[in-house]
Design a protein around this motif. Structure first.
Motif, PDB file in Angstrom:
ATOM      1  N   LEU A 393       0.835  -1.203   0.000  1.00 54.74           N
ATOM      2  CA  LEU A 393       0.000   0.000   0.000  1.00 54.74           C
ATOM      3  C   LEU A 393       0.869   1.252   0.000  1.00 54.74           C
ATOM      4  O   LEU A 393       0.588   2.233  -0.695  1.00 54.74           O
ATOM      5  CB  LEU A 393      -0.917  -0.020   1.227  1.00 54.74           C
ATOM      6  N   GLY A 394       1.958   1.196   0.775  1.00 50.66           N
ATOM      7  CA  GLY A 394       2.878   2.328   0.821  1.00 50.66           C
ATOM      8  C   GLY A 394       3.513   2.615  -0.526  1.00 50.66           C
ATOM      9  O   GLY A 394       3.664   3.779  -0.920  1.00 50.66           O
ATOM     10  N   ALA A 395       3.870   1.561  -1.255  1.00 52.79           N
ATOM     11  CA  ALA A 395       4.480   1.743  -2.578  1.00 52.79           C
ATOM     12  C   ALA A 395       3.511   2.426  -3.537  1.00 52.79           C
ATOM     13  O   ALA A 395       3.894   3.318  -4.316  1.00 52.79           O
ATOM     14  CB  ALA A 395       4.921   0.387  -3.132  1.00 52.79           C
ATOM     15  N   LEU A 396       2.232   2.027  -3.472  1.00 52.67           N
ATOM     16  CA  LEU A 396       1.221   2.676  -4.315  1.00 52.67           C
ATOM     17  C   LEU A 396       1.048   4.142  -3.925  1.00 52.67           C
ATOM     18  O   LEU A 396       0.925   5.021  -4.784  1.00 52.67           O
ATOM     19  CB  LEU A 396      -0.118   1.949  -4.181  1.00 52.67           C
ATOM     20  N   ALA A 397       1.039   4.388  -2.608  1.00 52.40           N
ATOM     21  CA  ALA A 397       0.854   5.758  -2.125  1.00 52.40           C
ATOM     22  C   ALA A 397       2.012   6.654  -2.536  1.00 52.40           C
ATOM     23  O   ALA A 397       1.817   7.820  -2.908  1.00 52.40           O
ATOM     24  CB  ALA A 397       0.691   5.759  -0.611  1.00 52.40           C
ATOM     25  N   ILE A 398       3.231   6.139  -2.487  1.00 59.89           N
ATOM     26  CA  ILE A 398       4.419   6.930  -2.847  1.00 59.89           C
ATOM     27  C   ILE A 398       4.361   7.347  -4.311  1.00 59.89           C
ATOM     28  O   ILE A 398       4.757   8.461  -4.677  1.00 59.89           O
ATOM     29  CB  ILE A 398       5.696   6.135  -2.524  1.00 59.89           C
ATOM     30  N   GLU A 399       3.842   6.453  -5.178  1.00 59.41           N
ATOM     31  CA  GLU A 399       3.705   6.795  -6.597  1.00 59.41           C
ATOM     32  C   GLU A 399       2.849   8.049  -6.787  1.00 59.41           C
ATOM     33  O   GLU A 399       3.076   8.839  -7.707  1.00 59.41           O
ATOM     34  CB  GLU A 399       3.043   5.637  -7.357  1.00 59.41           C
ATOM     35  N   ILE A 400       1.858   8.229  -5.926  1.00 54.82           N
ATOM     36  CA  ILE A 400       0.874   9.301  -6.100  1.00 54.82           C
ATOM     37  C   ILE A 400       1.185  10.509  -5.233  1.00 54.82           C
ATOM     38  O   ILE A 400       1.080  11.657  -5.669  1.00 54.82           O
ATOM     39  CB  ILE A 400      -0.539   8.755  -5.797  1.00 54.82           C
ATOM     40  N   PHE A 401       1.588  10.285  -3.968  1.00 46.19           N
ATOM     41  CA  PHE A 401       1.817  11.373  -3.014  1.00 46.19           C
ATOM     42  C   PHE A 401       3.275  11.853  -2.996  1.00 46.19           C
ATOM     43  O   PHE A 401       3.552  12.972  -2.577  1.00 46.19           O
ATOM     44  CB  PHE A 401       1.472  10.914  -1.587  1.00 46.19           C
ATOM     45  N   GLY A 402       4.207  10.987  -3.425  1.00 46.70           N
ATOM     46  CA  GLY A 402       5.616  11.286  -3.251  1.00 46.70           C
ATOM     47  C   GLY A 402       6.103  10.751  -1.908  1.00 46.70           C
ATOM     48  O   GLY A 402       5.341  10.674  -0.940  1.00 46.70           O
ATOM     49  N   GLU A 403       7.364  10.418  -1.851  1.00 44.55           N
ATOM     50  CA  GLU A 403       7.903   9.732  -0.676  1.00 44.55           C
ATOM     51  C   GLU A 403       7.799  10.564   0.599  1.00 44.55           C
ATOM     52  O   GLU A 403       7.545  10.036   1.688  1.00 44.55           O
ATOM     53  CB  GLU A 403       9.372   9.359  -0.935  1.00 44.55           C
ATOM     54  N   ASP A 404       7.960  11.866   0.507  1.00 44.53           N
ATOM     55  CA  ASP A 404       7.987  12.720   1.700  1.00 44.53           C
ATOM     56  C   ASP A 404       6.629  12.789   2.409  1.00 44.53           C
ATOM     57  O   ASP A 404       6.578  13.113   3.596  1.00 44.53           O
ATOM     58  CB  ASP A 404       8.424  14.145   1.324  1.00 44.53           C
ATOM     59  N   ARG A 405       5.554  12.500   1.709  1.00 42.12           N
ATOM     60  CA  ARG A 405       4.218  12.648   2.310  1.00 42.12           C
ATOM     61  C   ARG A 405       3.626  11.322   2.768  1.00 42.12           C
ATOM     62  O   ARG A 405       2.492  11.275   3.267  1.00 42.12           O
ATOM     63  CB  ARG A 405       3.260  13.300   1.301  1.00 42.12           C
ATOM     64  N   VAL A 406       4.359  10.222   2.606  1.00 42.90           N
ATOM     65  CA  VAL A 406       3.829   8.890   2.921  1.00 42.90           C
ATOM     66  C   VAL A 406       4.567   8.291   4.117  1.00 42.90           C
ATOM     67  O   VAL A 406       5.799   8.326   4.185  1.00 42.90           O
ATOM     68  CB  VAL A 406       3.936   7.938   1.704  1.00 42.90           C
TER      69      VAL A 406
END
Length: 454
Positions: A393-406
């Motif tokens: 789930l984190g990997a999907l979120a990083i694609e969309i939010f960027g690493e700094d916001r996840v």
């Protein structure tokens, strides 16, 4: 409540769960056979039957509240539950108590076992968890007795266990893509399945739908000779204004205009649900006159019914400073409505999300909708075995939010704590504009409610 009753309740829950909480068998034969042996309890009262992709439970709860304002004894069957299976079966707006639940269970379970043994011996399937809770609900309503049952489908419509009702008033809330592995890959296929709850001579109250969904719905009504009332034509929302703790509506019903209706629920989607609920109650109480001849209902009773309606887990505020909201949106269709409500009705200057979702859902679509409204997101897992792994789930979120916001926090209690810390970060003044949104699944909301109540 005695220890003996509580122990029987735990045993009943255990036996129900042993049937497989998520096991699906789309065959009305088993539930029909069980109900026939029990004396067809579902025939002891009239019913209002609801299906749709989103909004079913909120609409069912509004219908229930409106009917009770008219002095009717109601039974309500919805799913899934947040804390206890008893929430699925409500009498006069309250979950059935342990004593009644276990008494009805003790009457139904031996019959179910006999049928299961026979079916399994013939290479058939035993009754599912949902088959059993459906039978328990119908038997409970007959035992009460209720004046009317408000019943939500579990999945789909045509082959759902609740479709033994053949209700006189049916409701289809907005349809979108969800449960595609069972209902089909297109909105047309899903609408076709859901329209199966419409039977000969019934009245269908239909929320506004995509054109692709309306085609099979209209065909079904024509095939079975059902009457249809459509949002935007026969009924709808005329006006909505945000108010403290909810919104004030002007609704066009089947029988007239209803002004100054307050609901303590947020979002245009809940206003739409209110219009659908009102039309369903008008059709039920005005049965026999036809959709075009329904008389306007008592405005004070309608206001009373809507004012007392609630829908736990639907943008439900459970804490303040910072505000913590729980929302059970679990697909893009539902999350679109949630995001719109957040944007229109809340004034957060900092909002942090906590997301735990099922792996078989369109999580990417949900994340894309959340990205514009969340400053940061904490991803986690809920208590269901279907929950997506936090790293995935984190990997999907990083694609969309960027690493700094996840932020990836596998344990949900820690994830909620982390979100609160993040929300309060760099806030020197009052926390009135700071919030945490916990979302992604009904199970996520249920887990969070238990934690936050403690």
């Amino acid at each position: 409540m005695s220890d003996e009753v509580s122990e029987k309740m735990r045993a009943a829950e255990g036996e129900l769960e042993s049937r497989g909480f998520t096991r699906m068998v789309f065959d009305l034969g088993r539930i029909t056979e069980l109900l026939d042996v029990l004396g067809s309890p579902q025939r002891a009262y009239p019913s209002i039957h609801l299906t749709g992709t989103n909004g079913k439970t909120s609409t069912a709860r509004m219908i229930d509240s409106l009917l009770r304002a008219y002095g009717l004894h109601t039974g309500r069957y919805t799913s899934p539950h947040l804390e206890t299976v008893r929430e699925r079966i409500s009498l006069d707006g309250e979950p059935v108590d342990e004593e009644r639940f276990t008494r009805i269970y003790d009457e139904v379970a031996p019959v179910a076992k006999l049928l299961d043994d026979r079916n399994v011996a013939g290479a058939g399937e035993p009754l599912t968890y949902f088959d059993m809770t459906t039978a328990l609900a119908f038997a409970t309503f007959a035992d009460a007795p209720v004046d009317v049952a408000v019943v939500e489908v579990g999945l789909g419509g045509a082959d759902d266990s609740t479709n033994v009702l053949q209700a006189g008033v049916t409701v289809i809330t907005p349809i979108g893509l969800d449960h595609t592995e069972w209902l089909g890959d297109t909105v047309y296929d899903i609408a076709l399945a859901k329209s199966g709850i419409v039977h000969s001579g019934s009245t269908l109250i239909c929320a506004q739908q995509p054109e692709e969904a309306m085609e099979p719905i209209l065909e079904r009504c024509a095939d079975v000779g059902a009457t249809i009332a459509r949002e935007g034509l026969e009924f709808g929302v005329i006006q909505r204004n945000v108010a403290l703790g909810g919104q004030v509506l002007t609704l066009q019903g089947l029988g007239g205009v209803y002004e100054d209706v307050f609901i303590s629920l947020h979002g245009a989607h809940q206003a739409q649900n209110a219009a659908v609920a009102l039309a369903a109650v008008e059709a039920f109480l005005g049965a026999g006159g036809g959709v075009g001849k329904v008389k306007q209902l008592d405005i004070e009773l309608i206001r009373e019914g809507f004012a007392s309606a609630s829908s736990p887990g639907r943008l439900e505020r459970v804490r303040s400073a910072p505000t913590i909201l729980l929302d059970a949106a679990h697909n893009p269709h539902g999350m679109t409505a949630t995001v719109a409500a957040l944007t229109e009705e809340f004034t957060f200057h900092r909002l942090v999300g906590v997301l735990a979702a099922f792996a078989d859902k369109d999580v990417h679509g949900v994340l894309e909708l959340l990205e514009p409204v969340l400053d940061e997101i904490v991803v986690s897992r809920n208590s269901s075995p279907r929950s997506m792994a936090p790293d995935q789930l984190g990997a999907l979120a990083i694609e969309i939010f960027g690493e700094d916001r996840v932020h990836i926090v596998p344990d949900l209690p820690d994830a909620i704590s982390e979100a609160v810390v993040l929300a309060e970060e760099d806030q020197d003044g009052p926390l009135s504009g700071v919030g945490v949104l916990i979302t992604g699944s009904v199970v996520t909301v249920a887990d969070a409610r238990r934690l936050l109540k403690r």
